[in-house]
Design a protein around this motif. Structure first.
Motif, PDB file in Angstrom:
ATOM      1  N   GLU A 144      47.053  43.556  50.384  1.00 64.59           N
ATOM      2  CA  GLU A 144      47.480  42.522  51.130  1.00 64.59           C
ATOM      3  C   GLU A 144      47.115  42.572  52.616  1.00 64.59           C
ATOM      4  N   ALA A 145      46.442  44.002  52.920  1.00 66.53           N
ATOM      5  CA  ALA A 145      46.202  44.511  54.200  1.00 66.53           C
ATOM      6  C   ALA A 145      45.003  43.752  54.847  1.00 66.53           C
ATOM      7  N   LYS A 146      44.931  43.376  56.084  1.00 66.54           N
ATOM      8  CA  LYS A 146      44.102  42.368  56.709  1.00 66.54           C
ATOM      9  C   LYS A 146      42.738  43.247  56.738  1.00 66.54           C
ATOM     10  N   GLY A 147      42.730  44.604  56.959  1.00 64.66           N
ATOM     11  CA  GLY A 147      41.484  45.363  57.038  1.00 64.66           C
ATOM     12  C   GLY A 147      40.780  45.391  55.711  1.00 64.66           C
ATOM     13  N   PHE A 148      41.475  45.511  54.665  1.00 54.07           N
ATOM     14  CA  PHE A 148      41.304  45.659  52.936  1.00 54.07           C
ATOM     15  C   PHE A 148      40.325  44.202  52.631  1.00 54.07           C
ATOM     16  N   LYS A 149      41.130  43.185  53.029  1.00 56.62           N
ATOM     17  CA  LYS A 149      40.663  41.956  52.656  1.00 56.62           C
ATOM     18  C   LYS A 149      39.328  41.587  53.585  1.00 56.62           C
ATOM     19  N   HIS A 150      39.389  42.322  54.820  1.00 55.17           N
ATOM     20  CA  HIS A 150      37.910  41.978  55.485  1.00 55.17           C
ATOM     21  C   HIS A 150      36.909  42.638  54.786  1.00 55.17           C
ATOM     22  N   PHE A 151      37.028  44.106  54.549  1.00 51.85           N
ATOM     23  CA  PHE A 151      36.297  44.839  53.982  1.00 51.85           C
ATOM     24  C   PHE A 151      35.818  44.187  52.139  1.00 51.85           C
ATOM     25  N   ILE A 152      36.728  43.822  51.480  1.00 53.76           N
ATOM     26  CA  ILE A 152      36.311  43.083  50.296  1.00 53.76           C
ATOM     27  C   ILE A 152      35.414  41.858  50.406  1.00 53.76           C
ATOM     28  N   ASN A 153      35.917  41.073  51.405  1.00 55.38           N
ATOM     29  CA  ASN A 153      35.337  39.914  51.480  1.00 55.38           C
ATOM     30  C   ASN A 153      33.768  40.186  52.090  1.00 55.38           C
ATOM     31  N   ALA A 154      33.776  41.189  52.868  1.00 57.46           N
ATOM     32  CA  ALA A 154      32.177  41.341  53.474  1.00 57.46           C
ATOM     33  C   ALA A 154      31.390  42.163  52.275  1.00 57.46           C
ATOM     34  N   THR A 155      32.075  42.729  51.592  1.00 60.53           N
ATOM     35  CA  THR A 155      31.143  43.621  50.396  1.00 60.53           C
ATOM     36  C   THR A 155      30.979  42.633  48.975  1.00 60.53           C
ATOM     37  N   GLN A 156      32.081  41.918  48.682  1.00 61.51           N
ATOM     38  CA  GLN A 156      31.896  41.088  47.301  1.00 61.51           C
ATOM     39  C   GLN A 156      32.776  39.851  47.800  1.00 61.51           C
ATOM     40  N   PRO A 157      32.444  39.070  48.311  1.00 58.00           N
ATOM     41  CA  PRO A 157      33.340  37.731  48.419  1.00 58.00           C
ATOM     42  C   PRO A 157      33.643  37.067  47.412  1.00 58.00           C
ATOM     43  N   LEU A 158      32.973  37.335  46.214  1.00 51.83           N
ATOM     44  CA  LEU A 158      33.604  36.518  44.926  1.00 51.83           C
ATOM     45  C   LEU A 158      34.674  37.245  44.315  1.00 51.83           C
ATOM     46  N   PHE A 159      34.760  38.481  44.704  1.00 50.25           N
ATOM     47  CA  PHE A 159      36.043  39.347  44.328  1.00 50.25           C
ATOM     48  C   PHE A 159      37.406  38.618  44.606  1.00 50.25           C
ATOM     49  N   HIS A 160      38.097  38.173  43.572  1.00 52.30           N
ATOM     50  CA  HIS A 160      39.495  37.709  43.762  1.00 52.30           C
ATOM     51  C   HIS A 160      40.588  38.836  44.114  1.00 52.30           C
ATOM     52  N   ILE A 161      41.065  38.971  45.158  1.00 55.89           N
ATOM     53  CA  ILE A 161      41.984  39.995  45.647  1.00 55.89           C
ATOM     54  C   ILE A 161      43.537  39.906  44.939  1.00 55.89           C
ATOM     55  N   PRO A 162      43.918  40.595  44.069  1.00 54.30           N
ATOM     56  CA  PRO A 162      44.904  40.198  43.559  1.00 54.30           C
ATOM     57  C   PRO A 162      46.269  40.590  44.405  1.00 54.30           C
ATOM     58  N   SER A 163      47.362  39.991  44.235  1.00 55.10           N
ATOM     59  CA  SER A 163      48.479  40.345  45.202  1.00 55.10           C
ATOM     60  C   SER A 163      49.098  41.802  44.768  1.00 55.10           C
ATOM     61  N   ARG A 164      50.301  42.164  45.532  1.00 54.90           N
ATOM     62  CA  ARG A 164      50.654  43.450  45.414  1.00 54.90           C
ATOM     63  C   ARG A 164      51.626  43.520  44.017  1.00 54.90           C
ATOM     64  N   PHE A 165      51.998  42.328  43.656  1.00 52.48           N
ATOM     65  CA  PHE A 165      53.049  42.304  42.423  1.00 52.48           C
ATOM     66  C   PHE A 165      52.011  42.605  41.287  1.00 52.48           C
ATOM     67  N   THR A 166      50.781  41.893  41.341  1.00 52.64           N
ATOM     68  CA  THR A 166      49.877  41.830  40.250  1.00 52.64           C
ATOM     69  C   THR A 166      49.381  43.276  40.148  1.00 52.64           C
ATOM     70  N   MET A 167      49.191  43.952  41.511  1.00 56.09           N
ATOM     71  CA  MET A 167      48.618  45.332  41.386  1.00 56.09           C
ATOM     72  C   MET A 167      49.879  46.363  40.619  1.00 56.09           C
ATOM     73  N   ALA A 168      50.956  46.034  40.993  1.00 60.87           N
ATOM     74  CA  ALA A 168      52.032  46.854  40.485  1.00 60.87           C
ATOM     75  C   ALA A 168      51.969  46.596  38.796  1.00 60.87           C
ATOM     76  N   ARG A 169      51.929  45.575  38.317  1.00 64.02           N
ATOM     77  CA  ARG A 169      51.807  45.392  37.039  1.00 64.02           C
ATOM     78  C   ARG A 169      50.694  46.007  36.360  1.00 64.02           C
ATOM     79  N   ASP A 170      49.443  45.796  37.065  1.00 66.03           N
ATOM     80  CA  ASP A 170      48.089  46.369  36.512  1.00 66.03           C
ATOM     81  C   ASP A 170      48.225  48.013  36.447  1.00 66.03           C
ATOM     82  N   CYS A 171      48.780  48.452  37.421  1.00 68.06           N
ATOM     83  CA  CYS A 171      49.133  50.039  37.500  1.00 68.06           C
ATOM     84  C   CYS A 171      49.976  50.405  36.554  1.00 68.06           C
ATOM     85  N   LEU A 172      51.025  49.809  36.111  1.00 69.29           N
ATOM     86  CA  LEU A 172      51.937  50.188  34.932  1.00 69.29           C
ATOM     87  C   LEU A 172      51.020  50.176  33.664  1.00 69.29           C
ATOM     88  N   LYS A 173      50.212  49.088  33.734  1.00 67.69           N
ATOM     89  CA  LYS A 173      49.560  49.049  32.283  1.00 67.69           C
ATOM     90  C   LYS A 173      48.544  49.993  32.222  1.00 67.69           C
TER      91      LYS A 173
END
Length: 195
Positions: A34-63
């Motif tokens: 959710e950091a501003k710099g990370f969102k900017h980087f992703i939008n610049a490199t792959q604007p179609l990539f949907h950035i998940p929320s931190r809660f989704t990331m926590a679930r994904d890391c556990l999975k």
């Protein structure tokens, strides 16, 4: 080794899994996504990539952890024989680390005792880290000359607290023809090579 690398890389190629992997191996907080710099980087490199929320990331890391744990278990079960597990569990408190280490080794010995393939029935299951042993020896030796060590540490701290004192110390070192170019350092109890 090649089999393990293929196993790891093959399971982490999708972008969401690769993102989970990055958070885990780089020990980043879930809110990193959710950091501003990370969102900017992703939008610049792959604007179609949907950035998940931190809660989704926590679930994904556990999975990911559960999935990889199952794979590792299957891999180990399929390769019964001699396995070497090495851990780096250095902590700030050496005594605490040693006692935790001893408990873990005792637990492993009890589990391995019933294995038919156990080398020498686990007699040499645990070999302490050489750096840890050297650190313990040095700390014990320093404890016998404690007052002298404390005085040297106090002098180093005093000199390093002020740029003017450090400059003056270097001037005196030149007058005394001290050829060392190294600066004054303090030892760190948990770093065996800092003394």
């Amino acid at each position: 080794m090649v089999m393990i690398l293929r196993w790891l890389l093959g399971s982490l190629t999708s972008p969401p899994r690769a993102l989970s992997y990055m958070l885990i191996v780089d020990e980043l907080p879930f809110k990193f996504v959710e950091a501003k710099g990370f969102k900017h980087f992703i939008n610049a490199t792959q604007p179609l990539f949907h950035i998940p929320s931190r809660f989704t990331m926590a679930r994904d890391c556990l999975k990911l952890f559960v999935t990889e744990k199952k794979k590792l278990g299957a891999l180990l079960r399929g390769n019964v024989g001699r396995i070497c597990l090495t851990t780096d569990t250095w902590t700030l408190l050496v005594e605490y680390n040693a006692s935790v280490n001893d408990v873990a080794v005792a637990y492993l010995k009890s589990k391995f005792a019933n294995w038919e393939n156990s080398i020498l029935k686990g007699k040499w299951l645990h070999v302490r880290c050489t750096a840890h042993v050297i650190n313990l020896i040095v700390q014990d030796g320093l404890s016998h000359i404690g007052k002298s060590v404390d005085r040297v540490r106090a002098a180093v701290k005093y000199i390093r607290q002020s740029p003017q004192r450090l400059t003056k110390f270097k001037e005196f070192a030149e007058i005394e023809k001290c050829m060392s170019t190294k600066s004054l350092i303090l030892d760190v109890l948990t770093r065996w090579n800092s003394i």
